[in-house]
Design an enzyme around this catalytic site. Structure first.
Site, PDB file in Angstrom:
ATOM      1  N   HIS A   1       0.907  -1.307   0.001  1.00 36.88           N
ATOM      2  CA  HIS A   1      -0.068  -0.089   0.030  1.00 36.88           C
ATOM      3  C   HIS A   1       0.839   1.262   0.039  1.00 36.88           C
ATOM      4  O   HIS A   1       2.141   1.038   0.176  1.00 36.88           O
ATOM      5  CB  HIS A   1      -0.970   0.220   1.235  1.00 36.88           C
TER       6      HIS A   1
ATOM      7  N   CYS B   1       2.411  -5.034   6.327  1.00 36.61           N
ATOM      8  CA  CYS B   1       2.445  -4.879   5.061  1.00 36.61           C
ATOM      9  C   CYS B   1       3.585  -4.164   4.561  1.00 36.61           C
ATOM     10  O   CYS B   1       4.555  -3.934   5.236  1.00 36.61           O
ATOM     11  CB  CYS B   1       1.192  -3.814   4.669  1.00 36.61           C
TER      12      CYS B   1
END
Length: 210
Positions: free
Chosen positions: A167, A186
């Protein structure tokens, strides 16, 4: 202050047990297992076919590279991984990034992180390791595969956690991103980089995190 070490990969390199005799019986709890994901990674960082477009995220180099076959299409750096480091077996809430071989399985263009590209963590290899290490019970393991068969993607609410992907920063501090691993597991790049990456990958693109 020295930046957080980006390389936390620890291959267990464990061997299979040797039976004392042909008649000896070995139970699940007494066996010593290899790190299945580490073994998988030894073969993962190469194209499956000559013109495959795939992604390699390197924890030590802090890079995300898009390849077509063996040719570099584009490289982004630095990337930020989990504040707890990166390892082959993660647990929910430990803020580590799972290493392994994944596939992009979803996009969210309305994410608070600008754009979110989800990957299919935990993979069957992560589930098998969890069973071998006693993190999953046999019932947990069976439920994992039952869910996978029914939904064609792994469950996201087991002890192994979920919601792993690549992301952008959203409103996060770019200076922190430049200096530290800061995510909950992430892989983060800048907003402009995630926009470009979204042009280069699609659902089904292979992603290797090592």
């Amino acid at each position: 202050m020295k930046p957080v070490t980006r390389r936390r990969f620890l291959a267990l390199a464990l061997g299979w047990p040797v039976a004392a005799s042909a008649a000896a019986s070995v139970t699940l709890s007494s066996e010593v297992y290899p790190d299945l994901v580490a073994n998988q990674l030894e073969r993962a960082a190469s194209p499956r076919e000559p013109y495959e477009q795939w992604v390699l995220i390197d924890d030590e180099a802090s890079t995300l590279t898009v390849f077509r076959g063996y040719t570099v299409v584009e490289e982004f750096k630095p990337v930020s991984l989990g504040r707890g480091g990166a390892r082959t077996q993660r647990l929910r809430g430990d803020n580590t990034t799972p290493l392994g071989e994944f596939r992009v399985n979803r996009f969210n263009h309305d994410s608070k992180w600008h754009i979110f590209m989800g990957v299919d963590y935990p993979t069957p290899a992560h589930a098998r390791m969890a069973l071998q290490q006693g993190i999953y019970s046999q019932a947990d393991y069976d439920a994992y595969f039952d869910y996978y068969r029914r939904h064609r993607q792994p469950p996201q609410n087991t002890v192994l956690g979920g919601a792993i992907g690549i992301h952008g920063l959203g409103e996060a501090d770019p200076d922190i991103h430049e200096r530290y691993n800061w995510t909950q597991g992430c892989v983060a790049v800048t907003n402009s980089q995630i926009e470009r990456l979204a042009e280069l990958v699609k659902v089904g693109t292979r992603v290797v995190i090592r």
